[in-house]
Design a protein around this motif. Structure first.
Motif, PDB file in Angstrom:
ATOM      1  N   ASP A  47       0.734  -1.125  -0.157  1.00  0.00           N
ATOM      2  CA  ASP A  47       0.214  -0.013   0.088  1.00  0.00           C
ATOM      3  C   ASP A  47       0.883   1.333   0.230  1.00  0.00           C
ATOM      4  O   ASP A  47       0.247   2.387  -0.051  1.00  0.00           O
ATOM      5  CB  ASP A  47      -1.160   0.097   1.260  1.00  0.00           C
ATOM      6  N   GLU A  48       2.111   1.151   0.191  1.00  0.00           N
ATOM      7  CA  GLU A  48       3.083   2.459   0.228  1.00  0.00           C
ATOM      8  C   GLU A  48       3.626   2.641  -1.262  1.00  0.00           C
ATOM      9  O   GLU A  48       3.859   3.633  -1.573  1.00  0.00           O
ATOM     10  CB  GLU A  48       4.054   2.251   1.306  1.00  0.00           C
ATOM     11  N   ASP A  56      -3.444   4.977   3.152  1.00  0.00           N
ATOM     12  CA  ASP A  56      -3.731   4.878   4.725  1.00  0.00           C
ATOM     13  C   ASP A  56      -2.821   5.872   5.474  1.00  0.00           C
ATOM     14  O   ASP A  56      -2.083   6.422   4.825  1.00  0.00           O
ATOM     15  CB  ASP A  56      -3.814   3.520   5.355  1.00  0.00           C
ATOM     16  N   ASP A  58      -0.513   5.629   7.625  1.00  0.00           N
ATOM     17  CA  ASP A  58       0.791   5.351   8.199  1.00  0.00           C
ATOM     18  C   ASP A  58       1.668   5.260   7.106  1.00  0.00           C
ATOM     19  O   ASP A  58       1.243   5.366   5.873  1.00  0.00           O
ATOM     20  CB  ASP A  58       0.691   4.055   8.922  1.00  0.00           C
ATOM     21  N   ARG A  60       3.490   2.355   6.812  1.00  0.00           N
ATOM     22  CA  ARG A  60       4.033   0.813   6.957  1.00  0.00           C
ATOM     23  C   ARG A  60       3.601   0.348   5.780  1.00  0.00           C
ATOM     24  O   ARG A  60       2.560   0.466   5.162  1.00  0.00           O
ATOM     25  CB  ARG A  60       3.275  -0.077   8.101  1.00  0.00           C
ATOM     26  N   GLU A  62       2.029  -2.464   3.699  1.00  0.00           N
ATOM     27  CA  GLU A  62       1.083  -3.301   4.044  1.00  0.00           C
ATOM     28  C   GLU A  62       0.355  -3.801   2.847  1.00  0.00           C
ATOM     29  O   GLU A  62      -0.090  -3.165   2.088  1.00  0.00           O
ATOM     30  CB  GLU A  62      -0.162  -2.863   5.233  1.00  0.00           C
TER      31      GLU A  62
HETATM   32 CA    CA Z   1       0.405   1.394   5.114  1.00  0.00          CA
END
Ligand code: CA
Ligand code: CA
Ligand code: ZN
Length: 229
Positions: A47-48, A56, A58, A60, A62
């Protein structure tokens, strides 16, 4: 490539499925997407750095989706039951960690109040069920139980046999305890009380004891009480 993690809520789902279906087929399990996924928006992407439908809060890396093989290799536990169990919890509001589920040519989405729609994507999802998770930190990170152990499953013959043996053993032990301590009846080896069937109380006390019907009933009540403890 950066290290990615599967969001903890989906890890918990997989852990619970492994627990209730320890011999399940994992051939069609999947987390991070392959090249085909990377070219389109998918919850299977990191997801980054990958193409995902939601950004999202953060940073991280994920993955917000898991595929779980449909073959659970259980006698009465099916992926259909697992999906329906989770859907019921989603619909009741008890479960908020998913965005949608795809299984066997059907899709259910949170945004559609978990109503069923037919799914006509390239992959009919007959070999696996797809679970897409929330991107909200408190939901994706939550590892509270999915309550998969509550799915009603018929006992196998082996389960029934085991249970019957346990109950029989408990009944015999309880009966012997009462008879020895309260009624001072001692059975010789081989003279064990006859228990008609699992869970039932003594069918008879050997006639040589010459006990009355009333006494028998009293013993029965005692044993029943013990068994209910
Ligand atoms: Ca994330
Ligand atoms: Ca996140
Ligand atoms: Zn998938």
């Amino acid at each position: 490539m950066a290290t990615w993690i599967l969001v903890p809520c989906l890890g918990q789902l997989r852990t619970e499925l492994n627990r209730i279906a320890p011999g399940r087929d994992k051939t069609s399990d999947g987390t991070i997407g392959d090249a085909a996924h990377r070219n389109r928006s998918s919850d299977h992407n990191d997801d980054e750095v990958g193409r995902v439908p939601i950004r999202d809060a953060d940073s991280r890396h994920e993955v917000h989706a898991i595929d779980l093989d449909a073959n659970l290799r259980e006698s009465d536990l099916t992926m259909e039951k697992v999906v329906q169990h989770i859907l019921a919890r989603c619909r009741s509001g008890a479960e908020k960690r998913l965005r949608y589920i795809i299984y066997n040519k059907r899709i259910w989405e949170a945004s559609n109040n978990w109503r069923r729609r037919s799914y006509s994507g390239d992959n009919p999802h007959t070999q696996h069920a797809h679970f897409s998770a929330s991107y909200e930190t408190r939901h994706e990170a939550s590892t509270v139980s999915w309550h998969l152990e509550d799915i009603p499953v018929a006992l196998t013959d082996a389960d029934k046999k085991w249970l019957a043996a346990q109950i029989d053993k408990a009944a015999t032990t309880a009966a012997e305890r009462v008879w020895k301590t309260k009624w001072n009846i001692n059975f010789e080896p081989g003279g064990k009380p006859y228990l008609a069937e699992a869970g039932s109380i003594l069918a008879h006390v050997p006639s040589e004891h010459g006990r009355s019907e009333a006494l028998l009933n009293e013993i029965k009540t005692d044993v029943e009480k013990l068994l209910a403890e």
